[in-house]
Scaffold this active site. Structure first.
Site, PDB file in Angstrom:
ATOM      1  N   PRO A  79      55.031  17.774  12.833  1.00 61.47           N
ATOM      2  CG  PRO A  79      54.961  18.321  15.104  1.00 61.47           C
ATOM      3  CD  PRO A  79      55.915  17.991  13.991  1.00 61.47           C
ATOM      4  CB  ALA A 133      56.426  19.644   7.373  1.00 58.34           C
ATOM      5  CE  LYS A 151      26.680 -26.783   6.270  1.00 54.70           C
ATOM      6  NZ  LYS A 151      27.333 -27.587   7.275  1.00 54.70           N
ATOM      7  CD  GLU A 186      57.884   3.911   3.491  1.00 53.87           C
ATOM      8  OE1 GLU A 186      58.597   3.343   4.308  1.00 53.87           O
ATOM      9  OE2 GLU A 186      58.226   4.098   2.313  1.00 53.87           O
TER      10      GLU A 186
END
Ligand code: CAA
Length: 379
Positions: free
Chosen positions: A127, A129, A268, A362
């Site tokens: 939370p 870090a 279209k 990540e």
């Protein structure tokens, strides 16, 4: 230099592509809407050798190179990035064992994951870090032959579903990165529990939770490497897992491009298919060009990892560039679809929601730029 794929690589790509089309894509909207965890689908992927791919053949695994895993991941993510995140998280959680485990530890943890379907979690973020790994607070106090872990991890993929957790904890908070060690912990260990499932904007098929550690006793034999080596193990892991994140993002972006091209031929306006207008053509051209560039960076960084070269800068190039491309491409796809793109009747709004997470997990793309800049200044 040869950009062609080998016969084996083409076969792997084809297996993943067929699986994404037949099993993943048809179920994607359901899991997106309900947030139900697609365990059965992931198990089928495992049966095809598409899960836990980093386990070396010596330990019973398929031992895919990073570049091969990128080829498979791009195809899977074309079907659903949420499911693919859960699939890839196994490699993220297992990689620290591959990198730093002793032969005995590899036998104990990798072989069962190769022999049976198991899910794995990588417990790094907390939370307080997320970007600042060295500031993590989960405490690992030595007690005889054991460590006792107390604290909380968050944003843990597969957090409520995993059989194995790779966990980073500190024995001395004031030592920052030098106090951190890596541990492997089995599901069911007393004191380890998963909290509430996050109700996410996108990638809703993946299970993301808080994981609590309440006096969790871990034998020192389950520590990877020496005490204090955990931070470097985490960084080395991320160097290897960021290229597949680039591949995952490329899969999302490629799907958005394919949907956009098909729509541009059909829809279209002013009496013509919208693909006939330069305003749309230029968007499509930029999408295709950027996807190709992201894929090339991804494959180059994966190749560097596979060659055993230091790849931090290139892994960050790939992660950052390909995920920014996915965000841009999916946003432009919604633009091409117009009002339709903003509804759940069409696939592109999900792709845009899914893409956002890619710029965050990540390592945020700000952290990737920091890694790149530090490497440049070191050179
Ligand atoms: N390989 C080996 N060693 C490395 C390394 C690498 N890639 N990067 C750093 N190190 C070493 C340094 O050389 C240094 O070593 P010494 O002590 O010997 O000098 C040590 O580690 C400390 O490095 P820094 O001083 O660079 O550390 P820092 O605290 O300033 O910053 C950071 C490092 C890059 C910001 C790092 O904290 C980071 O990567 N943060 C992002 C975290 C992240 O990516 N989290 C993702 C969680 S997983 C997830 O999101 C997945 C999911 O859900 C699916």
């Amino acid at each position: 230099m040869d950009f062609r794929l080998s016969d084996e690589q083409q076969a792997l790509q084809e297996t993943a592509r067929r699986f994404a089309r037949s099993e993943i894509a048809p179920a994607a909207a359901h899991h997106d809407q309900t947030g139900e965890f697609p365990r059965a689908i992931i198990q089928k992927a495992w049966e095809l050798g598409l899960v836990s791919t980093c386990i070396p053949e010596t330990y019973g695994g398929v031992g895919l190179s990073v570049i091969d895993s990128c080829l498979a991941v791009e195809e899977l993510a074309w079907g659903c990035s949420g499911m693919t995140t859960s699939i890839m998280c196994n490699d993220l959680g297992l990689m620290p064992i591959v990198i730093a485990g002793s032969d005995e530890q590899k036998k104990r943890w990798l072989e069962p994951c190769a022999a049976d379907f198991k899910l794995v979690s990588f417990c790094l973020s907390e939370p307080e870090a997320g970007s600042d790994v060295a500031g993590l607070q989960l405490l690992a106090e030595r007690d005889g032959d054991d460590y006792v872990l107390n604290g909380t991890k968050c944003w843990i993929t597969n957090g409520g579903e995993a059989d194995v957790y790779t966990v980073f904890a500190t024995s001395d908070r004031s030592s920052r990165h030098k106090g951190i060690s890596a541990f492997v912990i089995a599901r069911g260990t007393p004191g380890l529990s998963a909290g509430k499932k996050e109700d996410k904007m996108g990638q809703r098929a993946s299970d993301t939770r808080v994981v609590h550690f309440d006096n969790v006793r871990v034998p020192a034999a389950d520590r990877l490497g020496h005490e204090g080596e955990g931070f470097k193990i985490a960084m080395q892991t991320l160097d290897r897992t960021r290229p597949p994140i680039g591949a995952l993002a490329t899969g999302i972006a490629r799907r958005a491009l394919e949907e956009s091209v098909a729509y541009a031929k059909e829809r279209k306006a002013f009496g013509f298919p919208i693909g006939g207008f330069q305003a749309v053509q230029f968007l499509l051209a930029d999408m295709a060009k950027d996807i190709e560039a992201g894929r090339l960076l991804t494959h180059q960084s994966a190749w560097m990892v596979d060659q055993g070269l230091r790849a931090s800068k290139y892994s960050s190039f790939a992660k950052c560039f390909a995920t920014d491309v996915a965000m841009r491409v999916t946003t432009d796809a919604v633009q091409i679809f117009g009002g339709n793109g903003y509804t759940k009747e069409y696939p592109v709004e999900k792709l845009m929601r899914d893409a956002k997470l890619m710029q965050i997990y990540e390592g945020t793309n700000q952290i990737q730029r920091l890694v790149i800049a530090r490497e440049l200044l070191k050179e």
